[in-house]
Design an enzyme around this catalytic site. Structure first.
Site, mmCIF file in Angstrom:
data_model
loop_
_atom_site.group_PDB
_atom_site.id
_atom_site.type_symbol
_atom_site.label_atom_id
_atom_site.label_comp_id
_atom_site.label_asym_id
_atom_site.label_seq_id
_atom_site.Cartn_x
_atom_site.Cartn_y
_atom_site.Cartn_z
ATOM 1 N N LYS A 271 0.860 -1.185 0.000
ATOM 2 C CA LYS A 271 0.000 0.000 0.000
ATOM 3 C C LYS A 271 0.897 1.236 0.000
ATOM 4 O O LYS A 271 1.496 1.591 1.005
ATOM 5 C CB LYS A 271 -0.908 -0.020 1.240
ATOM 6 C CG LYS A 271 -1.523 1.322 1.649
ATOM 7 C CD LYS A 271 -2.464 1.900 0.605
ATOM 8 C CE LYS A 271 -3.110 3.186 1.148
ATOM 9 N NZ LYS A 271 -2.170 4.329 1.212
ATOM 10 N N GLY B 175 6.134 5.374 8.716
ATOM 11 C CA GLY B 175 5.347 6.597 8.683
ATOM 12 C C GLY B 175 5.349 7.279 10.034
ATOM 13 O O GLY B 175 6.289 7.136 10.819
ATOM 14 N N SER B 176 4.266 7.994 10.311
ATOM 15 C CA SER B 176 4.211 8.808 11.523
ATOM 16 C C SER B 176 3.835 7.978 12.738
ATOM 17 O O SER B 176 3.168 6.950 12.642
ATOM 18 C CB SER B 176 3.185 9.935 11.337
ATOM 19 O OG SER B 176 1.865 9.420 11.358
ATOM 20 N N THR B 177 4.249 8.460 13.903
ATOM 21 C CA THR B 177 3.917 7.799 15.159
ATOM 22 C C THR B 177 2.408 7.819 15.400
ATOM 23 O O THR B 177 1.844 6.859 15.943
ATOM 24 C CB THR B 177 4.667 8.486 16.318
ATOM 25 O OG1 THR B 177 6.070 8.463 16.026
ATOM 26 C CG2 THR B 177 4.428 7.784 17.637
ATOM 27 N N GLU B 178 1.755 8.894 14.999
ATOM 28 C CA GLU B 178 0.304 8.993 15.172
ATOM 29 C C GLU B 178 -0.420 7.885 14.420
ATOM 30 O O GLU B 178 -1.305 7.211 14.964
ATOM 31 C CB GLU B 178 -0.173 10.357 14.678
ATOM 32 C CG GLU B 178 -1.674 10.556 14.735
ATOM 33 C CD GLU B 178 -2.124 11.856 14.091
ATOM 34 O OE1 GLU B 178 -3.349 12.072 14.013
ATOM 35 O OE2 GLU B 178 -1.267 12.650 13.658
ATOM 36 N N GLU C 206 8.594 1.488 11.613
ATOM 37 C CA GLU C 206 9.732 2.392 11.447
ATOM 38 C C GLU C 206 9.136 3.790 11.381
ATOM 39 O O GLU C 206 8.473 4.147 10.408
ATOM 40 C CB GLU C 206 10.522 2.042 10.192
ATOM 41 C CG GLU C 206 11.894 2.704 10.150
ATOM 42 C CD GLU C 206 11.882 4.018 9.410
ATOM 43 O OE1 GLU C 206 11.931 5.072 10.088
ATOM 44 O OE2 GLU C 206 11.820 4.007 8.178
ATOM 45 N N CYS D 183 13.104 10.665 8.009
ATOM 46 C CA CYS D 183 12.898 10.370 9.431
ATOM 47 C C CYS D 183 14.184 10.495 10.223
ATOM 48 O O CYS D 183 14.147 10.647 11.448
ATOM 49 C CB CYS D 183 12.288 8.983 9.588
ATOM 50 S SG CYS D 183 13.127 7.699 8.664
ATOM 51 N N GLU E 169 8.671 16.556 15.338
ATOM 52 C CA GLU E 169 9.197 16.290 14.000
ATOM 53 C C GLU E 169 8.492 17.180 12.984
ATOM 54 O O GLU E 169 7.276 17.120 12.828
ATOM 55 C CB GLU E 169 9.001 14.817 13.625
ATOM 56 C CG GLU E 169 9.619 14.464 12.286
ATOM 57 C CD GLU E 169 9.507 12.992 11.945
ATOM 58 O OE1 GLU E 169 10.487 12.422 11.433
ATOM 59 O OE2 GLU E 169 8.430 12.412 12.197
#
Length: 502
Positions: free
Chosen positions: A195, A248-251, A270, A304, A405
């Site tokens: 994806k 991707g993002s932590t959220e 990651e 990142c 970030e």
């Protein structure tokens, strides 16, 4: 910094693919999305629509999962092909990518905004190298014989593929990040659904035909483009997906972890970073200054591992900041398809542009001073998503621009006086993906490498990464390690077998 006025001609194959993306790639063929809907991808260099991307939804995700499930449970990829044969297919896939390198470089440049020269000389060759490395792992996955206490008993282990793997990748390195995940997953014997990020789906969709030409059996390699809240959510929630690999993002990672609880699928992550880059007074500044410049402005800060917190020992603080400012002003900024050697391009989207500029405004409002940049480009670049590379001084560790970030070309340079002080400040972050330091003192270098809370530490360099070396983060920068032998462990299970023979 200057604007490029002439541009690389778009390859006819590139243009034809963008004008008519054939569909989602499911079960060995391109298919139209079940809804018949598409969404627009934009050229960040101009802000104009680039093409229409198939909008996969829950129904299409289910089709891809069922195809991968059948291929894994009953197909030749796991049961008939030898490990060596799987490795040969991966090697042929690398050859296909190499053969189509110009098209893939142009697709990523147009879709992401990065200079096509960077995609040609870095992203695509690294993707090829990565595939070839993991092609070699396909016939080296092995278990062990365990000496046990019970008489007349043999205990051995098998390392087996997990099953159906959902691989969700970001927009900053569209092709390369996809290959980072699919190469070890396939080498271990899994079947995948890739994806891509909705902002940069073109190169992933193009891989479908290359995978078919390489010889992957139907269902082994699937690509479904779509929106995160639709296709991405459906993939992470699906009860027949065994593993999710996400960058991707932590959220978003938190949402994936929550979604995975339905069938307790394996998850590797990651995630983001706010990487400290420490320059000591004894450093070779002829290396440290350009190193610190490109630690943050490489890939336009959309990495990142970007070195966005620049700690400089006070004795050389002004000299280093002046050097980085001068180096930054010499950076060539231009549209991705510029013929001349543009070094950085725009940020990826209007949303990212607003995000970066909002952080710049927050920094100024909080009292930091921008000694370089701090604005959106105007004039001939005003139609694209271009942000001036920005250097802040006068920031303190509690400011948002020092803690959060930004994922753009913004760095905060701050002085320090004591090594213990800067170590504590460097580690005082929710992230722990990467860190760097510049010094000619070998004892100091190894002392800090052992104590910095980061998955990667660079000493007198920045950004080195190879397929053979593990990569991942501490704390909220992720779970697990990609690349190297550790990546094979991410995509395999260990089975213990006991045999009594007496």
């Amino acid at each position: 910094m200057f604007l490029h006025a002439s541009y690389s001609p778009i390859n006819p194959t590139t243009r034809a693919f963008i004008e008519h993306v054939p569909g989602l790639y499911i079960n060995g063929q391109y298919v139209l999305p079940s809804s018949g809907e598409t969404f627009v991808t934009f050229d960040p260099s101009t802000g104009k629509p680039l093409g229409d991307i198939p909008r996969g939804t829950r129904s299409d995700i289910d089709d891809a999962v069922q195809a991968a499930r059948a291929a894994f449970d009953r197909g030749p990829w796991r049961w008939s092909l030898s490990p060596s044969e799987r490795g040969q297919i991966l090697w042929r896939f690398a050859e296909q990518i190499e053969r189509h390198s110009e098209v893939l470089a142009q697709l990523d440049s147009l879709d992401n905004g990065k200079p096509v020269s960077v995609a040609r000389t870095s992203d695509v060759p690294l993707a090829v190298e990565h595939l070839r490395y993991f092609a070699g792992w396909a016939n080296k996955v092995q278990g062990a014989t365990i000496p046990v206490n019970e008489p007349n008993t043999l205990n051995y282990t098998l390392r087996e593929p997990i099953g159906v793997c959902a691989l969700i990748v970001p927009w900053n390195y569209p092709l390369l990040m996809a290959v980072w995940k699919l190469a070890p997953a396939l080498a271990a014997g899994n079947c995948i659904i890739l994806k891509p990020a909705e902002q940069t789906s073109l190169s992933a969709l193009y891989l479908g035909q290359l995978a078919a030409d390489a010889g992957f059996p139907p269902g082994v390699f699937n690509v479904v483009s779509g929106l995160g809240e639709e296709a991405g959510a459906a993939l992470t929630e699906h009860s027949r997906v065994d593993k999710v690999g996400f960058t991707g993002s932590t959220e978003v990672a938190r949402r994936i972890l929550h979604a995975s609880t339905g069938n307790l699928k394996r998850v590797s992550l990651e995630l983001g970073g706010k990487s400290p880059n420490i320059v000591f007074a004894d450093a070779d500044l002829s290396q440290a200054v350009p190193g610190a410049t490109w630690a943050i402005f490489g890939n336009n800060g959309q990495s990142c591992t970007a070195g966005s917190r620049l700690y400089v020992e006070r004795a050389v603080f002004e000299e280093v900041v002046d050097g980085v400012v001068n180096a930054t002003r010499a950076i060539t900024v231009g549209r991705g398809m510029a013929i001349e050697q543009a070094e950085i391009g725009p940020v990826v989207s209007a949303e990212q542009l607003d995000r970066v500029l909002d952080y710049v405004d927050q920094g100024v409002s909080a009292g930091a001073q921008a000694v370089a940049g701090g604005r959106r480009f105007d004039g001939a670049l005003s139609d694209g998503y271009f942000v001036e590379p920005t250097i802040f001084v006068g920031a303190h560790d509690e400011m948002a621009i020092m803690r959060e970030e930004i994922f753009g070309p913004v760095v905060c340079a701050v002085p320090f006086d004591d090594p213990d002080e800067v170590l504590a400040r460097a580690n005082a972050s929710e992230y722990g993906l990467a860190a760097g330091l510049w010094t000619t003192d070998l004892r100091k270098a190894h002392h800090f490498a052992a104590r910095l809370q980061a998955g990667t530490v660079w000493i007198n360099t920045w950004g080195n990464a190879e397929a053979s070396s593990p990569f991942g983060g501490y704390k909220q920068s992720g779970h697990g390690r990609e690349m190297g032998e550790e990546a094979m462990a991410l995509y395999s299970e260990v089975k213990s077998v006991w045999v009594t023979y007496g």
